[in-house]
Design a protein around this motif. Structure first.
Motif, PDB file in Angstrom:
ATOM      1  N   ALA A 195       0.833  -1.205   0.000  1.00 26.01           N
ATOM      2  CA  ALA A 195       0.000   0.000   0.000  1.00 26.01           C
ATOM      3  C   ALA A 195       0.863   1.249   0.000  1.00 26.01           C
ATOM      4  CB  ALA A 195      -0.936   0.000   1.208  1.00 26.01           C
ATOM      5  N   GLU A 196       1.920   1.238   0.790  1.00 24.77           N
ATOM      6  CA  GLU A 196       2.820   2.390   0.842  1.00 24.77           C
ATOM      7  C   GLU A 196       3.452   2.642  -0.525  1.00 24.77           C
ATOM      8  OE1 GLU A 196       6.748   3.932   3.301  1.00 24.77           O
ATOM      9  OE2 GLU A 196       5.758   2.079   3.885  1.00 24.77           O
ATOM     10  N   SER A 197       3.849   1.581  -1.198  1.00 27.02           N
ATOM     11  CA  SER A 197       4.440   1.710  -2.536  1.00 27.02           C
ATOM     12  C   SER A 197       3.429   2.288  -3.529  1.00 27.02           C
ATOM     13  CB  SER A 197       4.923   0.340  -3.007  1.00 27.02           C
ATOM     14  OG  SER A 197       5.336   0.401  -4.345  1.00 27.02           O
ATOM     15  N   LEU A 198       2.194   1.828  -3.458  1.00 33.07           N
ATOM     16  CA  LEU A 198       1.160   2.333  -4.364  1.00 33.07           C
ATOM     17  C   LEU A 198       0.803   3.786  -4.056  1.00 33.07           C
ATOM     18  CD1 LEU A 198      -0.976  -0.881  -4.550  1.00 33.07           C
ATOM     19  CD2 LEU A 198       0.122   0.248  -6.489  1.00 33.07           C
ATOM     20  N   PHE A 199       0.793   4.158  -2.782  1.00 34.88           N
ATOM     21  CA  PHE A 199       0.552   5.560  -2.442  1.00 34.88           C
ATOM     22  C   PHE A 199       1.687   6.441  -2.974  1.00 34.88           C
ATOM     23  CE2 PHE A 199      -2.306   4.202   1.216  1.00 34.88           C
ATOM     24  CZ  PHE A 199      -3.457   4.659   0.604  1.00 34.88           C
ATOM     25  N   ALA A 200       2.920   5.933  -2.922  1.00 37.08           N
ATOM     26  CA  ALA A 200       4.059   6.686  -3.463  1.00 37.08           C
ATOM     27  C   ALA A 200       3.917   6.862  -4.969  1.00 37.08           C
ATOM     28  CB  ALA A 200       5.363   5.978  -3.121  1.00 37.08           C
ATOM     29  N   GLN A 201       3.460   5.823  -5.655  1.00 37.36           N
ATOM     30  CA  GLN A 201       3.220   5.936  -7.098  1.00 37.36           C
ATOM     31  C   GLN A 201       2.148   6.977  -7.387  1.00 37.36           C
ATOM     32  OE1 GLN A 201       2.246   2.078  -8.652  1.00 37.36           O
ATOM     33  NE2 GLN A 201       4.333   1.299  -8.444  1.00 37.36           N
ATOM     34  N   ALA A 202       1.103   6.973  -6.590  1.00 37.89           N
ATOM     35  CA  ALA A 202       0.025   7.946  -6.787  1.00 37.89           C
ATOM     36  C   ALA A 202       0.531   9.366  -6.543  1.00 37.89           C
ATOM     37  CB  ALA A 202      -1.148   7.634  -5.852  1.00 37.89           C
ATOM     38  N   ARG A 203       1.368   9.546  -5.514  1.00 34.94           N
ATOM     39  CA  ARG A 203       1.951  10.869  -5.263  1.00 34.94           C
ATOM     40  C   ARG A 203       2.827  11.314  -6.434  1.00 34.94           C
ATOM     41  NH1 ARG A 203       2.469   8.997   0.048  1.00 34.94           N
ATOM     42  NH2 ARG A 203       4.608   8.310  -0.347  1.00 34.94           N
ATOM     43  N   ALA A 204       3.551  10.384  -7.042  1.00 33.91           N
ATOM     44  CA  ALA A 204       4.402  10.722  -8.179  1.00 33.91           C
ATOM     45  C   ALA A 204       3.577  11.107  -9.401  1.00 33.91           C
ATOM     46  CB  ALA A 204       5.319   9.550  -8.513  1.00 33.91           C
ATOM     47  N   ILE A 205       2.416  10.498  -9.553  1.00 30.50           N
ATOM     48  CA  ILE A 205       1.540  10.782 -10.694  1.00 30.50           C
ATOM     49  C   ILE A 205       0.805  12.104 -10.498  1.00 30.50           C
ATOM     50  CG2 ILE A 205      -0.550  10.021 -11.909  1.00 30.50           C
ATOM     51  CD1 ILE A 205       0.330   7.140 -11.322  1.00 30.50           C
ATOM     52  N   TYR A 206       0.486  12.453  -9.260  1.00 26.98           N
ATOM     53  CA  TYR A 206      -0.395  13.588  -8.977  1.00 26.98           C
ATOM     54  C   TYR A 206       0.053  14.912  -9.602  1.00 26.98           C
ATOM     55  CZ  TYR A 206      -3.493  16.781  -6.593  1.00 26.98           C
ATOM     56  OH  TYR A 206      -4.412  17.744  -6.332  1.00 26.98           O
ATOM     57  N   PRO A 207       1.337  15.301  -9.538  1.00 29.32           N
ATOM     58  CA  PRO A 207       1.711  16.591 -10.149  1.00 29.32           C
ATOM     59  C   PRO A 207       1.463  16.635 -11.661  1.00 29.32           C
ATOM     60  CG  PRO A 207       3.458  15.832  -8.718  1.00 29.32           C
ATOM     61  CD  PRO A 207       2.465  14.720  -8.820  1.00 29.32           C
ATOM     62  N   ASP A 208       1.539  15.474 -12.303  1.00 27.51           N
ATOM     63  CA  ASP A 208       1.323  15.408 -13.752  1.00 27.51           C
ATOM     64  C   ASP A 208      -0.113  15.062 -14.108  1.00 27.51           C
ATOM     65  OD1 ASP A 208       4.011  15.953 -14.153  1.00 27.51           O
ATOM     66  OD2 ASP A 208       4.544  13.823 -14.059  1.00 27.51           O
ATOM     67  N   LEU A 209      -0.964  15.017 -13.103  1.00 30.58           N
ATOM     68  CA  LEU A 209      -2.358  14.653 -13.344  1.00 30.58           C
ATOM     69  C   LEU A 209      -2.989  15.697 -14.247  1.00 30.58           C
ATOM     70  CD1 LEU A 209      -4.180  12.351 -12.448  1.00 30.58           C
ATOM     71  CD2 LEU A 209      -5.022  13.799 -10.637  1.00 30.58           C
ATOM     72  N   SER A 210      -3.455  15.254 -15.361  1.00 24.07           N
ATOM     73  CA  SER A 210      -4.047  16.172 -16.334  1.00 24.07           C
ATOM     74  C   SER A 210      -5.423  15.671 -16.698  1.00 24.07           C
ATOM     75  CB  SER A 210      -3.153  16.249 -17.573  1.00 24.07           C
ATOM     76  OG  SER A 210      -3.113  14.975 -18.206  1.00 24.07           O
ATOM     77  N   SER A 211      -5.960  16.242 -17.728  1.00 25.98           N
ATOM     78  CA  SER A 211      -7.283  15.822 -18.182  1.00 25.98           C
ATOM     79  C   SER A 211      -7.188  14.538 -18.999  1.00 25.98           C
ATOM     80  CB  SER A 211      -7.937  16.928 -19.001  1.00 25.98           C
ATOM     81  OG  SER A 211      -7.134  17.202 -20.140  1.00 25.98           O
ATOM     82  N   ARG A 212      -5.963  14.062 -19.231  1.00 20.39           N
ATOM     83  CA  ARG A 212      -5.802  12.828 -19.994  1.00 20.39           C
ATOM     84  C   ARG A 212      -6.323  11.655 -19.173  1.00 20.39           C
ATOM     85  NH1 ARG A 212       0.150  12.634 -22.149  1.00 20.39           N
ATOM     86  NH2 ARG A 212      -0.657  10.695 -23.017  1.00 20.39           N
ATOM     87  N   ALA A 213      -7.132  10.844 -19.802  1.00 22.28           N
ATOM     88  CA  ALA A 213      -7.771   9.726 -19.110  1.00 22.28           C
ATOM     89  C   ALA A 213      -6.752   8.728 -18.577  1.00 22.28           C
ATOM     90  CB  ALA A 213      -8.750   9.025 -20.039  1.00 22.28           C
ATOM     91  N   TYR A 214      -5.644   8.530 -19.283  1.00 23.01           N
ATOM     92  CA  TYR A 214      -4.649   7.555 -18.832  1.00 23.01           C
ATOM     93  C   TYR A 214      -4.103   7.924 -17.459  1.00 23.01           C
ATOM     94  CZ  TYR A 214      -0.312   5.073 -18.228  1.00 23.01           C
ATOM     95  OH  TYR A 214       0.695   4.315 -17.698  1.00 23.01           O
ATOM     96  N   HIS A 215      -3.707   9.194 -17.275  1.00 24.69           N
ATOM     97  CA  HIS A 215      -3.155   9.620 -15.983  1.00 24.69           C
ATOM     98  C   HIS A 215      -4.189   9.506 -14.873  1.00 24.69           C
ATOM     99  CE1 HIS A 215       0.046  12.093 -18.245  1.00 24.69           C
ATOM    100  NE2 HIS A 215       0.501  10.896 -17.950  1.00 24.69           N
ATOM    101  N   GLN A 216      -5.406   9.880 -15.165  1.00 27.33           N
ATOM    102  CA  GLN A 216      -6.460   9.798 -14.161  1.00 27.33           C
ATOM    103  C   GLN A 216      -6.759   8.342 -13.794  1.00 27.33           C
ATOM    104  OE1 GLN A 216      -9.688  12.012 -15.829  1.00 27.33           O
ATOM    105  NE2 GLN A 216      -8.679  13.987 -15.497  1.00 27.33           N
ATOM    106  N   ASN A 217      -6.796   7.464 -14.811  1.00 27.24           N
ATOM    107  CA  ASN A 217      -7.056   6.047 -14.541  1.00 27.24           C
ATOM    108  C   ASN A 217      -5.926   5.412 -13.739  1.00 27.24           C
ATOM    109  OD1 ASN A 217      -9.514   6.094 -15.844  1.00 27.24           O
ATOM    110  ND2 ASN A 217      -8.717   5.286 -17.765  1.00 27.24           N
ATOM    111  N   GLU A 218      -4.680   5.746 -14.072  1.00 27.49           N
ATOM    112  CA  GLU A 218      -3.542   5.186 -13.354  1.00 27.49           C
ATOM    113  C   GLU A 218      -3.524   5.673 -11.899  1.00 27.49           C
ATOM    114  OE1 GLU A 218      -0.119   2.825 -12.915  1.00 27.49           O
ATOM    115  OE2 GLU A 218      -1.758   2.850 -14.360  1.00 27.49           O
TER     116      GLU A 218
END
Length: 117
Positions: A28-51
């Motif tokens: 869970a900690e690893s997945l939360f870290a991945q989500a934190r890494a994705i968050y700054p690049d979170l855009s309207s693109r569906a791929y980033h939002q889905n990931e």
């Protein structure tokens, strides 16, 4: 299946291998870290939002499994403590059957002779 129901790397997922609560917390900690890494690049693109959503969903699942394993271990410990106390009379209750299932789970988890698939 949708990308929300499967891990990103199926080869990394050890299907059928039991995990300890600590391993679930680490996942869970690893997945939360991945989500934190994705968050700054979170855009309207569906791929980033889905990931991002997939990481959070899987992290939530791992946290729930860790909580369940911890609760099961607590139940087994409490039941064994009561059985060891001669002053406490336990009737044949459902908790005995429940702790038997948890004992079997923990036995297979820590069985050194068990072979991985």
């Amino acid at each position: 299946m949708s990308s929300h129901a499967t891990p990103a790397d199926p080869a990394a997922a050890e299907v059928g291998e039991p995990r300890s609560a600590a391993e679930h917390y680490a996942a869970a900690e690893s997945l939360f870290a991945q989500a934190r890494a994705i968050y700054p690049d979170l855009s309207s693109r569906a791929y980033h939002q889905n990931e991002y959503k997939r990481c959070l969903d899987w992290a939530r699942m791992h946290l729930r499994l860790a909580e369940v394993a911890t609760a099961g271990a607590g139940l087994v410990f409490a039941h064994r403590s009561l059985l060891a106390n001669p002053d406490v009379r336990l009737q044949d209750t459902y908790v005995g059957a429940e702790t038997q299932q948890w004992n079997e789970y923990f036995k297979t988890k820590h069985d050194a002779t068990r072979k991985s698939a």
